[in-house]
Write an enzyme that holds these catalytic residues in place. Structure first.
Site, PDB file in Angstrom:
ATOM      1  N   GLY A   1       0.844  -1.655  -0.191  1.00 52.27           N
ATOM      2  CA  GLY A   1      -0.295  -0.284  -0.007  1.00 52.27           C
ATOM      3  C   GLY A   1       0.822   1.234  -0.316  1.00 52.27           C
ATOM      4  O   GLY A   1       2.012   1.382  -0.339  1.00 52.27           O
ATOM      5  N   SER A   2       0.699   2.287   0.402  1.00 55.54           N
ATOM      6  CA  SER A   2       1.365   3.299   1.025  1.00 55.54           C
ATOM      7  C   SER A   2       1.771   4.142   1.536  1.00 55.54           C
ATOM      8  O   SER A   2       1.976   3.108   2.321  1.00 55.54           O
ATOM      9  CB  SER A   2       0.174   4.952   0.860  1.00 55.54           C
ATOM     10  OG  SER A   2      -0.334   4.677   1.951  1.00 55.54           O
ATOM     11  N   THR A   3       3.599   4.680   1.255  1.00 55.09           N
ATOM     12  CA  THR A   3       4.383   4.872   1.924  1.00 55.09           C
ATOM     13  C   THR A   3       3.792   5.646   3.225  1.00 55.09           C
ATOM     14  O   THR A   3       4.647   4.955   4.513  1.00 55.09           O
ATOM     15  CB  THR A   3       5.150   5.790   0.973  1.00 55.09           C
ATOM     16  OG1 THR A   3       5.731   4.890   0.338  1.00 55.09           O
ATOM     17  CG2 THR A   3       6.453   5.761   2.297  1.00 55.09           C
TER      18      THR A   3
ATOM     19  N   GLY B   1       2.546   2.355   5.327  1.00 57.81           N
ATOM     20  CA  GLY B   1       4.257   1.802   5.961  1.00 57.81           C
ATOM     21  C   GLY B   1       4.326   1.830   6.763  1.00 57.81           C
ATOM     22  O   GLY B   1       5.023   1.352   7.295  1.00 57.81           O
TER      23      GLY B   1
ATOM     24  N   GLU C   1       5.789  -3.322   0.634  1.00 59.66           N
ATOM     25  CA  GLU C   1       5.964  -2.921  -0.729  1.00 59.66           C
ATOM     26  C   GLU C   1       4.695  -1.122  -1.120  1.00 59.66           C
ATOM     27  O   GLU C   1       3.292  -1.388  -1.062  1.00 59.66           O
ATOM     28  CB  GLU C   1       5.120  -4.270  -1.581  1.00 59.66           C
ATOM     29  CG  GLU C   1       5.762  -3.963  -3.083  1.00 59.66           C
ATOM     30  CD  GLU C   1       4.208  -3.086  -3.680  1.00 59.66           C
ATOM     31  OE1 GLU C   1       4.741  -2.190  -4.000  1.00 59.66           O
ATOM     32  OE2 GLU C   1       3.239  -4.723  -4.229  1.00 59.66           O
TER      33      GLU C   1
ATOM     34  N   CYS D   1       0.980  -0.060  -7.943  1.00 57.49           N
ATOM     35  CA  CYS D   1       2.824   0.938  -8.438  1.00 57.49           C
ATOM     36  C   CYS D   1       3.971   0.871  -8.956  1.00 57.49           C
ATOM     37  O   CYS D   1       4.348   1.975  -8.584  1.00 57.49           O
ATOM     38  CB  CYS D   1       2.835  -0.040  -6.642  1.00 57.49           C
ATOM     39  SG  CYS D   1       1.830  -0.270  -5.555  1.00 57.49           S
TER      40      CYS D   1
ATOM     41  N   GLU E   1       3.252   9.791  -5.897  1.00 59.65           N
ATOM     42  CA  GLU E   1       2.381   9.622  -6.561  1.00 59.65           C
ATOM     43  C   GLU E   1       1.399   9.518  -6.726  1.00 59.65           C
ATOM     44  O   GLU E   1       0.453   9.885  -5.586  1.00 59.65           O
ATOM     45  CB  GLU E   1       2.862   8.139  -5.907  1.00 59.65           C
ATOM     46  CG  GLU E   1       1.585   6.857  -6.634  1.00 59.65           C
ATOM     47  CD  GLU E   1       2.441   5.785  -5.666  1.00 59.65           C
ATOM     48  OE1 GLU E   1       2.250   4.828  -6.197  1.00 59.65           O
ATOM     49  OE2 GLU E   1       1.564   5.410  -4.257  1.00 59.65           O
TER      50      GLU E   1
END
Length: 504
Positions: free
Chosen positions: A246-248, A251, A269, A303, A400
């Protein structure tokens, strides 16, 4: 409450029944303490498909306890690799059998074209399961020489235990397989949290887990809001590993929660802003097709979407003409239409996010070569949009977007191309097109990304590792490398000859 729903698909003149409860211990059950529901929406029509039970933090506790009990008794070290392989292969067979129904459900809930879901996502997921089924009886360690007369040492690669797995909405079935397959192959048990936007296929796959014959508690599925279920898994003291795609931003939260709780193993990831370089020696027609695929596939909700294309100045005009023509030919429509090559974005929130970036590109002075206009119809549709005249400080270049929005820039030299490509906080994917073999080797080595494609883009293989650098994550999925994410290495020192004298 009724824990199933019948979904009518008038366009296909058929119905699909989906279980809507939490899948724990091979049964679909209500929440132990909550009446909350998750509403699955069809992004092509903006209409409700059905509602499913939303897991609470107490439900996560129940699912984790079920997974722990299975790990201690019927899975983990209590079943052979041959048996794990047999069950994973059986699951692959069942998914292949039900590929059409799963694809239709994926098209309804995610929006992607049914034929893409069936022929690519599900086809790849079946292959992924079979690949890891082949590994299940080949988990080996090492025998190490210490003292041939008195001692030896050996290693065991033990299953790490109970795994929390948190998957995204862009490839619901594919990401399920990527997470489940290596974990099951080595003997881990699973608590799976699908995205609250796309819970339906994970629940349907759970029915197949039971039909395949997996013992109760080996795989548990708990649809939940991220701040509830995802947070509970990340912080749970009895979860040994958490895997997240998913998103940073999310994360980081998961990694922090894992550290603050029991220092559980983490693989992430995360996001990307992947560059795509086109050099003057490239086959421009092919490069333009791969660049179009890189941003249009899955409506840019990827991604590794090649959302920044940089072209050598000597071929820029010709390449841009080819690229715009390819993107214009990409048909975005209802996922149930066999002619559609792409569908709507997944939700109203994602639709608004993508259009916010398109408006930002306009306001910051980028030039629109294609798209950039909203449709006057139902559905969260975003047509391919291409910007030129970009600058490195523009939001559309730096951030992104997760939609079919492409920024196209220009470079003069190889050195400049590499600098532009690496000028990002992310490092998930990158691509380059060149017919100069030496240049391909130089540039692929210099690009700061976990995956580099040369004269192609966005094609992955189940036997090749995938993961990111920098803020695109840690750990690897796919290939033999993914097995390491779900195992713990134990060293055993065996003394068969030395006699200890005491006192020292």
């Amino acid at each position: 409450m009724t824990l199933s729903a019948t979904i009518s698909i008038p366009r296909l003149s058929k119905d699909i029944t989906v279980s809507t409860g939490l899948f724990i211990n091979n049964e679909f059950v209500p929440s132990v303490d909550s009446q909350e529901l998750i509403h699955a929406i069809n992004p092509a029509t903006e209409e409700l498909i059905c509602s499913v039970v939303a897991a609470s933090s107490k439900d996560i506790d129940v699912a984790v306890a079920a997974a722990r009990q299975a790990f201690k008794t019927t899975w983990g070290k209590n079943v052979t690799g041959f048996e794990r392989s047999r069950l994973i292969n059986k699951l692959a067979d069942l998914i292949e059998r039900d590929a059409q129904d799963l694809a239709e459900l994926e098209a309804l809930n995610n929006g992607k074209p049914m034929r893409i879901a069936r022929d690519f996502d599900i086809g790849d997921s079946v292959q992924c399961l079979r690949y890891y089924a082949g590994w299940a009886d080949k988990i080996i360690g090492q025998t190490l020489e210490v003292d041939n007369k008195a001692k030896l040492a050996f290693t065991r690669h033990d299953p790490i235990g109970v795994c929390g797995q948190i998957i995204p909405w862009n490839y619901p079935i594919n990401m399920w397989a990527w997470k489940v397959a290596p974990a099951l192959a080595v003997g881990c048990t699973i608590v799976m949290k699908p995205s609250e936007l796309t819970p339906l296929t994970a629940l349907k796959l759970s029915e197949l887990i039971k039909e395949a014959g997996f013992p109760p508690g080996v795989v548990n599925t708990v649809p939940s809001l991220g701040p509830v279920g995802g947070a509970a898994l990340a912080a749970h003291l009895d979860v040994d590993k958490v895997a997240f795609t998913g998103s940073t931003i999310t994360g980081r939260k998961i990694m922090e929660a894992a550290a603050r709780s029991n220092l559980k193993k983490v693989s992430l990831e995360l996001g990307g802003k992947s560059p795509h370089l086109v050099f003057e020696s490239a086959d421009l027609e092919q490069a333009a097709k791969w660049a179009a695929l890189g941003i249009c596939y899955n409506s840019g909700q990827d991604c590794t979407a090649g959302s920044r294309v940089y072209v050598q100045d000597t071929v820029y005009d010709k390449f841009l003409e080819l690229l715009v023509a390819n993107a214009r030919a990409h048909i975005i429509g209802d996922g149930l239409d066999e002619q559609s090559a792409g569908g709507p974005v997944v939700s109203k929130g994602q639709y608004d996010r993508v259009w916010g970036y398109i408006e930002s590109g306009k306001q910051e002075g980028a030039k629109i070569e294609l798209g950039g206009e909203k449709r006057n119809s139902k559905g969260y549709y975003v047509d391919p949009t291409i910007f030129t005249n970009i600058r490195p400080d523009m939001k559309i270049v730096k951030e992104e977007i997760f939609g079919p929005v492409l920024s196209v820039g220009v470079f003069k030299s190889e050195e400049e191309a590499i600098h532009l490509a690496n000028d990002t906080a992310y490092g998930l994917g990158a691509g380059l097109h060149s017919n100069d073999a030496n240049q391909c080797m130089r540039v692929s080595s210099a690009l700061e990304a976990g995956t580099v494609w040369v004269n192609q883009y966005n094609i992955l293989n189940n036997n090749v590792p995938f993961g990111g650098k920098k803020q695109s994550g840690i750990g690897r999925e796919l290939g033999s490398y993914a097995l390491e994410e779900y195992t713990s290495v134990k060293a055993v020192h065996w003394n068969f000859g030395e006699k200890l004298e005491w006192p020292l």
